[in-house]
Design a protein around this motif. Sequence first.
Motif, short mmCIF file in Angstrom:
data_model
loop_
_atom_site.label_atom_id
_atom_site.label_comp_id
_atom_site.label_asym_id
_atom_site.label_seq_id
_atom_site.Cartn_x
_atom_site.Cartn_y
_atom_site.Cartn_z
N ASP A 255 1.14 -6.09 11.97
CA ASP A 255 0.77 -6.63 13.29
C ASP A 255 0.46 -8.11 13.12
O ASP A 255 -0.64 -8.52 12.85
CB ASP A 255 -0.41 -5.87 13.90
CG ASP A 255 -1.75 -6.12 13.24
OD1 ASP A 255 -1.77 -6.72 12.14
OD2 ASP A 255 -2.77 -5.73 13.81
N GLY A 256 1.45 -8.92 13.22
CA GLY A 256 1.28 -10.36 12.98
C GLY A 256 1.40 -10.64 11.50
O GLY A 256 2.42 -10.37 10.89
N ASP A 257 0.31 -11.14 10.90
CA ASP A 257 0.33 -11.50 9.48
C ASP A 257 -0.19 -10.40 8.56
O ASP A 257 -0.12 -10.53 7.35
CB ASP A 257 -0.52 -12.76 9.25
CG ASP A 257 0.06 -13.96 9.97
OD1 ASP A 257 1.28 -13.99 10.15
OD2 ASP A 257 -0.72 -14.85 10.34
N SER A 258 -0.75 -9.33 9.11
CA SER A 258 -1.37 -8.28 8.31
C SER A 258 -0.49 -7.04 8.22
O SER A 258 0.21 -6.71 9.17
CB SER A 258 -2.73 -7.89 8.90
OG SER A 258 -3.56 -9.01 8.97
N ARG A 259 -0.60 -6.35 7.06
CA ARG A 259 0.16 -5.12 6.84
C ARG A 259 -0.77 -4.03 6.37
O ARG A 259 -1.78 -4.31 5.72
CB ARG A 259 1.25 -5.33 5.80
CG ARG A 259 2.36 -6.23 6.26
CD ARG A 259 3.44 -6.32 5.23
NE ARG A 259 4.53 -7.17 5.73
CZ ARG A 259 5.71 -7.23 5.20
NH1 ARG A 259 5.99 -6.53 4.11
NH2 ARG A 259 6.66 -7.98 5.72
N ILE A 260 -0.40 -2.79 6.68
CA ILE A 260 -1.18 -1.64 6.24
C ILE A 260 -0.23 -0.47 5.98
O ILE A 260 0.80 -0.34 6.63
CB ILE A 260 -2.26 -1.28 7.28
CG1 ILE A 260 -3.27 -0.30 6.69
CG2 ILE A 260 -1.63 -0.73 8.55
CD1 ILE A 260 -4.54 -0.19 7.52
N THR A 261 -0.60 0.34 5.00
CA THR A 261 0.16 1.54 4.68
C THR A 261 -0.37 2.70 5.53
O THR A 261 -1.58 2.88 5.64
CB THR A 261 0.03 1.89 3.19
OG1 THR A 261 0.55 0.80 2.43
CG2 THR A 261 0.80 3.16 2.85
N CYS A 262 0.54 3.44 6.12
CA CYS A 262 0.18 4.60 6.94
C CYS A 262 0.84 5.84 6.35
O CYS A 262 1.98 5.78 5.89
CB CYS A 262 0.66 4.43 8.37
SG CYS A 262 0.04 2.97 9.20
N MET A 263 0.10 6.93 6.36
CA MET A 263 0.62 8.20 5.87
C MET A 263 0.57 9.21 7.00
O MET A 263 -0.45 9.33 7.68
CB MET A 263 -0.19 8.69 4.69
CG MET A 263 0.00 7.83 3.47
SD MET A 263 -1.17 8.23 2.21
CE MET A 263 -2.40 6.99 2.59
N SER A 264 1.66 9.94 7.17
CA SER A 264 1.73 10.91 8.24
C SER A 264 2.27 12.23 7.70
O SER A 264 3.18 12.25 6.88
CB SER A 264 2.65 10.39 9.35
OG SER A 264 2.85 11.40 10.31
N ASN A 265 1.73 13.32 8.20
CA ASN A 265 2.28 14.62 7.85
C ASN A 265 3.02 15.21 9.05
O ASN A 265 3.27 16.41 9.09
CB ASN A 265 1.17 15.57 7.36
CG ASN A 265 0.10 15.80 8.39
OD1 ASN A 265 0.15 15.23 9.47
ND2 ASN A 265 -0.87 16.61 8.07
N LEU A 266 3.33 14.39 10.02
CA LEU A 266 4.08 14.84 11.19
C LEU A 266 5.52 15.13 10.80
O LEU A 266 6.21 14.25 10.29
CB LEU A 266 4.03 13.78 12.29
CG LEU A 266 2.62 13.35 12.74
CD1 LEU A 266 2.70 12.12 13.63
CD2 LEU A 266 1.95 14.50 13.46
N VAL A 267 5.95 16.35 11.02
CA VAL A 267 7.29 16.74 10.56
C VAL A 267 8.41 16.13 11.39
O VAL A 267 9.51 15.92 10.89
CB VAL A 267 7.44 18.28 10.54
CG1 VAL A 267 6.62 18.88 9.44
CG2 VAL A 267 7.07 18.89 11.88
N SER A 268 8.15 15.84 12.64
CA SER A 268 9.21 15.31 13.50
C SER A 268 9.07 13.81 13.74
O SER A 268 9.39 13.32 14.82
CB SER A 268 9.21 16.05 14.84
OG SER A 268 7.97 15.85 15.48
N LEU A 269 8.60 13.11 12.75
CA LEU A 269 8.41 11.67 12.89
C LEU A 269 9.77 10.97 12.80
O LEU A 269 10.44 11.04 11.78
CB LEU A 269 7.48 11.16 11.79
CG LEU A 269 7.00 9.72 11.89
CD1 LEU A 269 6.25 9.50 13.20
CD2 LEU A 269 6.10 9.40 10.72
N SER A 270 10.17 10.35 13.91
CA SER A 270 11.47 9.68 13.93
C SER A 270 11.28 8.21 14.24
O SER A 270 11.42 7.77 15.38
CB SER A 270 12.41 10.34 14.94
OG SER A 270 11.83 10.30 16.23
N ILE A 271 10.92 7.46 13.22
CA ILE A 271 10.79 6.02 13.35
C ILE A 271 11.69 5.35 12.34
O ILE A 271 12.14 6.00 11.39
CB ILE A 271 9.33 5.55 13.16
CG1 ILE A 271 8.81 5.95 11.78
CG2 ILE A 271 8.45 6.09 14.27
CD1 ILE A 271 7.42 5.40 11.46
#
Length: 109
Positions: free
Chosen positions: A41-57
């Motif tokens: 988001d702008g200049d910052s980054r973050i790692t995200c973890m998801s266990n959503l099986v239908s994640l379509s990104i």
Amino acid sequence: MENQIIEDTSITEIKEDNSRIRIVGKVISFDDKTGIFELEDGDSRITCMSNLVSLSIKPLDLVLVTGRAISADSAFEIRADSVQSININDYTNYNKYLKIRRELTSNGS
């Protein structure tokens, strides 16, 4: 009982006491096998973890992420409960909302 309040924030404003947060950002990378993605988001980054099986990104998608902020090393990670694709107008409006809210709270409102 666990606090269920979700705090709207940006990556740079995540604090130790933020248990549930909502942020918007651009997907930088996504591993569909592990559900791990990096968000910017702008200049910052973050790692995200998801266990959503239908994640379509995919990289360059704009998303709204709701989840838990977890301390990891010297930064934070997000355990995502929800990941929703958004459009550029939603992204812009969310950032305007954060700016206005920040100004109001810093003035004591």
